[in-house]
Motif scaffolding. Structure first.
Motif, PDB file in Angstrom:
ATOM      1  N   TYR A 139      12.829  -2.698  -0.581  1.00  0.00           N
ATOM      2  CA  TYR A 139      13.393  -2.477   0.754  1.00  0.00           C
ATOM      3  C   TYR A 139      14.739  -3.189   0.930  1.00  0.00           C
ATOM      4  N   ARG A 168       8.216  -2.034   7.125  1.00  0.00           N
ATOM      5  CA  ARG A 168       9.595  -1.647   6.844  1.00  0.00           C
ATOM      6  C   ARG A 168      10.301  -1.264   8.148  1.00  0.00           C
ATOM      7  N   ASP A 194       0.835  -1.195   0.000  1.00  0.00           N
ATOM      8  CA  ASP A 194       0.000   0.000   0.000  1.00  0.00           C
ATOM      9  C   ASP A 194       0.870   1.245   0.000  1.00  0.00           C
ATOM     10  N   PRO A 195       0.631   2.151  -0.940  1.00  0.00           N
ATOM     11  CA  PRO A 195       1.421   3.383  -0.902  1.00  0.00           C
ATOM     12  C   PRO A 195       1.052   4.168   0.345  1.00  0.00           C
ATOM     13  N   GLY A 196       2.032   4.670   1.054  1.00  0.00           N
ATOM     14  CA  GLY A 196       1.746   5.418   2.273  1.00  0.00           C
ATOM     15  C   GLY A 196       1.822   4.576   3.521  1.00  0.00           C
ATOM     16  N   ALA A 197       2.243   3.331   3.391  1.00  0.00           N
ATOM     17  CA  ALA A 197       2.384   2.468   4.562  1.00  0.00           C
ATOM     18  C   ALA A 197       3.840   2.057   4.696  1.00  0.00           C
ATOM     19  N   PHE A 198       4.415   2.280   5.881  1.00  0.00           N
ATOM     20  CA  PHE A 198       5.812   1.845   6.048  1.00  0.00           C
ATOM     21  C   PHE A 198       6.068   1.281   7.435  1.00  0.00           C
ATOM     22  N   ILE A 210      -2.968   8.977   5.551  1.00  0.00           N
ATOM     23  CA  ILE A 210      -2.524  10.150   4.809  1.00  0.00           C
ATOM     24  C   ILE A 210      -3.509  11.288   5.059  1.00  0.00           C
ATOM     25  N   CYS A 268       7.661   7.967   3.445  1.00  0.00           N
ATOM     26  CA  CYS A 268       6.517   8.889   3.384  1.00  0.00           C
ATOM     27  C   CYS A 268       6.704  10.127   4.248  1.00  0.00           C
ATOM     28  N   CYS A 308       5.608   3.842  -3.991  1.00  0.00           N
ATOM     29  CA  CYS A 308       5.912   4.028  -2.573  1.00  0.00           C
ATOM     30  C   CYS A 308       7.194   3.328  -2.162  1.00  0.00           C
ATOM     31  N   ARG A 355       9.539  -7.002   0.369  1.00  0.00           N
ATOM     32  CA  ARG A 355       9.529  -6.197  -0.862  1.00  0.00           C
ATOM     33  C   ARG A 355      10.936  -5.941  -1.391  1.00  0.00           C
ATOM     34  N   ALA A 396       1.347  10.526   7.327  1.00  0.00           N
ATOM     35  CA  ALA A 396       2.011  11.273   6.260  1.00  0.00           C
ATOM     36  C   ALA A 396       1.019  12.235   5.632  1.00  0.00           C
ATOM     37  N   GLY A 397       1.488  12.987   4.685  1.00  0.00           N
ATOM     38  CA  GLY A 397       0.635  13.967   4.018  1.00  0.00           C
ATOM     39  C   GLY A 397       0.783  15.337   4.651  1.00  0.00           C
ATOM     40  N   SER A 414       4.979  14.105  10.663  1.00  0.00           N
ATOM     41  CA  SER A 414       4.709  12.811  10.046  1.00  0.00           C
ATOM     42  C   SER A 414       5.694  11.797  10.590  1.00  0.00           C
ATOM     43  N   GLY A 415       5.350  10.544  10.435  1.00  0.00           N
ATOM     44  CA  GLY A 415       6.218   9.494  10.946  1.00  0.00           C
ATOM     45  C   GLY A 415       5.438   8.289  11.396  1.00  0.00           C
TER      46      GLY A 415
END
Lengths: 235, 546, 165
Positions: free
Chosen positions: B256, B222, B215-219, B447, C133, C129, B253, B373-374, B379-380
Motif C-alpha cells: 500500500y 487501506r 486477508d485477500p478481499g479486504a481493503f 466475497i 477488489c 490482494c 502493508r 467484492a466478487g 462492489s466497494g
C-alpha cells in the motif's frame, strides 16, 4: 519461596511458582513428550508434542512455554492429546525422507524413540518427498536436510551457547530449511567455529560427524544443558 | 501549539472555507486512481480555473467514497450529487450542467446506467441509505492530505477533550462503555485490552496500529488510511494518553504505497502543528508515531509476529502468554489495535461511549466496514450497523448478483473464515451469529459467489493461501496445510477416495486444535465450513468404493 | 570475505543511500527490515555483497539477515525484470478469473509467476490482494494498477511497455 498447589492428572502437587508445566512434570516423573525442547536453551513451543489440557483454557497449551499458576488443573494424557501426538509424529516422518534402516542415528534417534512411544506402526498420510540436500562440505561434519525436523535446536544452541549464530532458518512454510550464513555450504561458512554443539543438540541423524559408521552415532544433548548450567554458575 | 491556538486555527480555516459555495470531491482512492481519477482531478481544476470559478468552487482529492467499481467518482457538495465514470471527455458537460445551468447531468449520475431512476442526492440511493458511517465518516468528503480539512471536520477535538477534560481512567471507561470489539478479526473487547495495558507498570509502553491487512478481499484499512489518516493518528495519541505510552508505531502493508505516503504526510503535519511530539496542546503529554512498512507476510497480522517484524526479525509468532499487553515490543507492555478500531476511537471519545453502544447489537456494538467484492453488482466499501443481515448487504446495498445469477455463497473472514450459503442469507452480521455458522467476522472482506464457483476449489484456493503464508515454525501448520492442500487438489482432480476425505477431516481438526498461532488454527475454517454447507460437492467428486 | 565499501561508496549513489539510511537508524540491528526496503528499492533486488555490507554494518549474523530476507515476499535475491507484471490473486480476483490472466501470460511469454524472461525484460509475479477488489481482476504493470483487466488487453499493454512483440 512459597510453593503453590496445582493438580496434574488428578494428583495434587505443591510446586515452585515461575516454573513451566514441563519443568514441574519432569520433576515429578510425569511423562511429557518433546522434540524442540532442550533443557537450558530458550523454549519456542514449536513441535506441539508437549500440548496439555488446562482447565478453563479453551486452547491446548504447550507445557514448555506455559508457567504454572495457583490451583491450575492440568491433564497431560487425554485421549485427544494422545491422538494428536500420534498425528504429529506421523507428520514428522512424512515431511522429509526418514529412512531409519540406513541412518547413522538408527537406534539412538529421538524421533525414532518418539515413534515407539506413541505406538506408530504405519503412516496414514501422504509422504511429501521433498528434494533435500546433503551438505558434506564441512571437514568433520555432515548436514543431511532429509533427516531434519526443523526443531531448530541447532540454531538456538549455536546462537545462545556458542554465540556464533552460524545457523538460522530460511524461507517459510513447508519450504523452510536450516542454513549456515547466506545459505552457503557449511564448510565455507565464516561464522561456524566447528565447535560441534549443534551435533549434540540435534535429536535426529540430520547432523553427524564424518568419522562414524551407521548406527554408531552417540549424541550427548545433556552435555549442552550441563555446559549452560556451569556457565551460569561462573557468572 | 497550545490549546486555545488549536481552537483559533480551526476557526480560521473554517472561515476560509466558507468562501466557497461548492466543493467538488474527486475520489482518489486506489480503485479510482487506477481508473484515471488523478487525470480527472487535474482536468477539473483546469476547467474550474478557465471558467473563472476558482474563487467560489474548490476542487479537492479525497479518499474512497464507496462504490469502487463505478469510478472515477466525482461528488458535488453540498448537493451530495455523485457522478460516476467521469473522464476527461465528459467532465466539461458535468461542470456546465451542475455549476452553470444548475441542474444535475442525469446520464452520468451514480448508478444511472443500472437503476431505473438514479438519485440526485446520493445519500437517498439504497447503496448509501442503509449505511451508517462512523469509522468512514469524512472519508470521501475531505482532502486526506490536508490537516486543515480534518480540523474543519472536527479533527483533534477528541484528543483535546481527552487531554484536558478526561483522566486516562475516564478515557478507558468511555472505550469500555462503547462496547467496541477489535475490528481486526478476533473481536476482543477493546476497552478491556486498554485497561490491561494501562495496569502494567513500566518505564516505557507502546501503541501499535495494525495496518497489515493481509486477508485477500479486504481493503477497509487501506481505505481508512488513504481517506482519513489523521483520524487514526489522533486515536493512536488518545490511546497513548490512556495507557501511558509515548511512542506509537503504525505497521502498514508494503503493498500500500499510497497509504504509507499519506500517513507519513499526516505525521509530518501533525508534528508541525504541535499535535504530536512534546507537550501536546500545552499538556504534559508526549507522543510520537513512526511508520513501519510490512514486507509481504500475512502472518505479520498476528500480533506477536507483527512485534517480531517491527523488531527487524522473521515474522514468526510465539506462544502466548505472555500477551503483548504484558510483554510486547522489546519486552514492554504494548497495545495493538487494528486500523478500523482506531478509526472509531476518536468519535467514541468525542460523543461518548454510550452513544456508540446504541448502534449495533447487544453483544456486537457499533458499525462494521465491509469490503464487498466478487459476483455482486455494486462492489466497494460499505459501513453498516452490526446486525445488518447478509441479505440486506448483498441485495439492498450491493444491488444483487451480477447478470441476475443466483446467489450461492458469501465468503467472510478470508482464509480464516468460511462460506455462508443461501439458506442463511438472513443471518445477522455480528461476531456470534457468524461464528455459529462456522465462519467469522474477520476483518470484513465479503466475497459473493454465484453458481459458477466450485466450493472444493474455493477451499483449495484458501488452503493454498494459508500454506504459502505459513511461517513454518510449528509442524501442524507447516506440514498440515501442505497436506490438506494436496488432498483438496486430489479431490478436485477426481482422484480421491472416501479414505482421503476422512484423512482430510481428521487433519483439519488436528491443525485447528494444535497450531501455535491464529493463522494455523484458523486455516482449516474455509475447508470445514464448505464441508459443512456443501458436503455434497465433495462427495460428488470422490471415487466410489471398490 | 570481508568486503570494504569505502571506495565504491563514494561513487555509487545506491550504496550512499543505504549508508545514509543506516546512519539515520543509528545502525540499530532492529532496523534491518527498513534498511532492506531501502536496498530493495535502490537495486530492485538484494545483491549478496550488499547484504554482506548491511550485515556487517548492523553487526548482524549473516544467517540472521538471510533468514529475514527469505521470509518476506517483498525481498528478492535476483532481479525481478526491467518491467514487471504483477497479477493479483486475492479472493475477488480469483473469483473473477485471475487464473485466466496467468494462463495467458504463460502462453504469450512463457512465464510462470516468479519467472523472468531470458533477456531480463519482463518478469511476472503474483500478489496476495492489492486491495483493488472492486476492480477485479486487477494487475499492476510497472507500478500502475489496472482494473477489470482483459487478458488480450493485458498482453497488448505489456507489449507496448516492453517492446516485446
Amino acid at each position: 519461596m512459597n510453593k503453590i498447589p496445582v493438580v496434574i492428572n488428578d494428583t495434587k502437587l505443591e510446586v515452585d511458582p515461575h516454573k513451566t508445566i514441563l519443568e514441574v512434570c519432569r520433576e515429578h516423573d510425569i511423562e511429557i513428550l518433546t522434540m524442540c525442547h532442550l533443557k537450558g536453551i530458550i523454549d519456542i513451543g514449536a513441535c506441539r508434542l508437549c500440548l496439555v489440557e488446562v482447565e478453563g483454557v479453551h486452547k491446548l497449551m504447550s507445557a514448555c512455554t506455559t508457567k504454572v499458576a495457583p490451583n491450575m488443573v492440568v491433564k497431560t494424557s487425554t485421549e485427544r492429546i494422545r491422538r494428536y501426538q500420534l498425528i504429529t509424529t506421523e507428520l514428522f516422518f512424512a515431511e522429509r525422507n526418514h529412512v531409519c534402516a540406513v541412518c547413522v542415528s538408527n537406534g539412538k534417534c529421538e524421533l525414532q524413540q518418539l515413534g515407539y512411544k506413541v505406538g506408530l506402526d504405519s503412516i496414514r498420510y501422504p509422504f511429501l518427498y521433498p528434494q533435500c540436500d546433503v551438505d558434506t562440505s564441512h571437514a568433520w561434519y555432515v548436514m543431511d536436510h532429509n533427516r531434519c525436523i526443523m526443531c531448530t535446536r541447532c540454531v538456538r544452541v549455536c546462537n545462545e551457547v556458542e554465540g556464533a549464530h552460524n545457523w538460522d532458518v530460511m524461507n517459510r512454510g513447508h519450504q523452510v530449511r536450516i542454513i549456515s550464513d547466506f545459505n552457503t555450504p557449511w564448510g565455507e561458512s565464516i561464522s561456524c567455529t566447528s565447535c560441534g554443539k549443534c551435533l549434540h543438540a540435534c535429536p535426529t541423524g540430520a547432523i553427524w560427524p564424518k568419522a562414524i559408521v551407521q548406527g554408531q552415532l552417540q549424541k550427548n544433548p545433556a552435555m549442552i544443558t550441563e555446559l549452560i548450567a556451569r556457565r551460569k554458575m561462573k557468572l | 501549539m497550545i490549546r486555545h491556538e488549536l481552537h483559533a486555527l480551526t476557526e480560521r480555516v473554517k472561515a476560509k472555507q466558507e468562501h466557497f459555495k461548492h466543493r467538488i470531491c474527486v475520489c482518489c482512492g486506489a480503485s479510482c486512481i487506477s481508473s484515471g481519477a488523478e487525470e480527472v482531478l487535474h482536468k477539473l481544476q483546469e476547467e474550474i480555473k478557465s471558467r473563472g470559478l476558482e474563487e467560489t468552487v474548490e476542487v479537492i482529492p479525497t479518499g474512497c467514497m464507496g462504490p469502487c467499481n463505478q469510478g472515477p467518482l466525482v461528488k458535488y457538495l453540498p448537493e451530495q450529487t455523485i457522478y460516476q465514470k467521469v473522464d476527461c471527455d465528459n467532465i466539461q458537460r458535468v461542470v456546465q450542467s451542475q455549476l452553470v445551468e444548475n441542474k444535475p447531468l442525469e446520464d452520468l449520475l451514480l448508478f444511472a446506467d443500472s437503476r431505473e431512476k438514479a438519485f440526485v442526492n446520493a445519500n437517498e440511493d439504497p447503496f448509501f441509505k442503509q449505511q451508517q458511517k462512523i469509522a468512514l465518516k469524512d472519508c470521501g468528503d475531505i482532502n486526506p492530505e490536508s490537516i486543515e480539512d480534518y480540523l474543519i471536520a472536527g479533527g483533534y477535538q477528541a484528543l483535546d477533550k481527552a487531554l484536558f477534560l478526561l483522566s486516562p481512567e475516564e478515557v478507558i471507561a468511555e472505550v469500555k462503555q462503547s462496547r467496541i470489539r477489535g475490528r481486526g478479526g478476533a473481536g476482543y473487547p477493546t476497552g478491556l485490552k486498554w485497561e490491561t495495558v494501562y495496569k502494567y507498570v513500566s518505564d516505557q509502553k507502546y501503541v501499535i496500529c495494525n495496518g497489515d491487512e493481509g486477508d485477500p478481499g479486504a481493503f477497509m484499512d487501506r481505505s481508512v488510511l488513504e481517506g482519513n489518516p489523521h483520524r487514526v493518528l489522533e486515536s493512536m495519541a488518545i490511546a497513548g494518553y490512556a495507557i501511558g505510552a509515548t511512542k506509537g508505531y503504525a505497521y502498514i502493508r508494503g503493498e500500500y504505497p499510497l497509504e504509507i505516503k499519506r500517513f507519513e504526510l499526516a505525521i509530518k503535519q501533525a508534528t508541525k502543528t504541535g499535535l504530536l511530539g512534546k507537550n501536546i496542546l500545552g499538556s504534559n503529554f508526549r507522543f510520537e508515531v513512526e511508520v513501519r512498512i510490512g514486507a509481504g507476510a500475512v502472518v505479520c497480522g498476528e500480533e506477536t509476529a507483527l512485534i517480531a517484524s517491527i523488531e527487524g526479525k522473521r515474522g514468526t509468532p510465539r506462544p502466548r502468554p505472555p500477551f503483548p499487553a504484558e510483554s510486547g515490543l522489546w519486552g514492554k507492555p504494548t497495545l495493538i489495535n487494528n486500523v478500523e478500531t482506531f478509526a472509531a476511537i476518536a468519535p467514541i471519545i468525542l460523543n461518548g461511549g454510550e452513544w456508540y453502544s446504541e448502534t449495533g447489537t447487544p453483544k456486537s456494538a457499533g458499525t462494521k466496514v465491509f469490503a464487498l467484492a466478487g459476483k455482486i453488482n455494486y462492489s466497494g466499501l460499505i459501513e453498516v450497523p452490526m446486525g445488518t443481515t447478509l441479505r440486506e448487504i448483498v441485495f439492498d446495498i450491493g444491488g444483487g448478483i451480477q447478470n441476475g445469477a443466483e446467489f450461492k455463497a458469501a465468503q467472510t473472514g478470508g482464509p480464516s473464515g468460511g462460506c455462508i450459503p443461501a439458506a442463511h442469507l438472513d443471518v445477522k452480521m455480528d461476531y456470534e451469529s457468524l461464528m455459529s455458522l462456522g465462519s467469522i467476522m474477520g476483518s470484513g472482506g465479503l466475497i459473493v459467489m454465484d453458481k459458477s464457483s466450485d466450493m472444493v476449489d474455493v477451499a483449495r484456493y484458501f488452503m493454498e493461501f494459508s500454506m504459502d503464508e505459513s511461517c513454518g515454525k510449528c509442524i501442524p501448520c507447516r506440514v498440515g496445510t501442505k497436506m490438506m492442500h494436496d488432498l483438496l487438489q486430489k479431490i478436485g482432480d477426481g482422484k480421491a477416495t472416501q479414505i482421503d476425505l476422512d484423512r482430510l477431516e481428521e487433519l483439519a481438526e488436528y491443525v485447528r486444535d494444535t497450531s501455535l498461532c491464529g493463522l494455523g488454527a484458523s486455516a482449516p475454517n474455509p475447508l470445514l465450513s464448505t464441508l459443512r454447507h456443501f458436503r455434497e460437492e465433495y462427495v460428488s467428486k470422490i471415487l466410489p468404493a471398490e | 570475505m570481508v568486503v570494504s565499501f569505502k571506495e565504491s561508496a563514494k561513487t555509487d549513489p545506491r550504496i550512499k543511500l543505504i549508508a545514509a539510511r543506516m546512519k539515520k537508524e543509528g545502525f540499530k540491528p532492529d532496523s534491518l527490515i527498513e534498511i532492506l526496503h531501502t536496498a530493495q528499492g535502490a537495486y530492485g533486488y538484494l545483491p549478496k555483497d550488499i547484504l554482506l555490507y548491511i550485515a556487517q554494518s548492523l553487526r548482524l549474523p549473516l544467517s540472521r539477515v538471510f533468514s529475514t530476507v527469505t521470509f518476506y515476499h517483498f525481498f528478492s535475491l535476483k532481479s525481478k525484470g526491467e518491467h514487471t507484471c504483477i497479477v493479483c490473486t486475492g479472493t475477488a480476483c480469483y473469483v473473477k478469473g485471475a487464473q485466466a490472466l496467468l494462463n495467458k501470460l504463460e502462453s504469450s511469454f512463457g512465464l510462470k509467476p516468479g519467472q523472468v524472461t531470458a533477456d531480463n525484460k519482463l518478469g511476472v509475479q503474483v500478489a496476495r490482494c492489492i486491495g483493488a477488489c472492486g476492480l477485479a481482476p486487477a494487475a499492476v504493470i510497472d507500478n500502475e494498477v489496472a482494473g477489470k483487466v482483459d487478458a488480450e488487453e493485458l498482453i497488448q499493454t505489456i507489449n507496448m511497455k516492453t517492446g516485446i512483440v
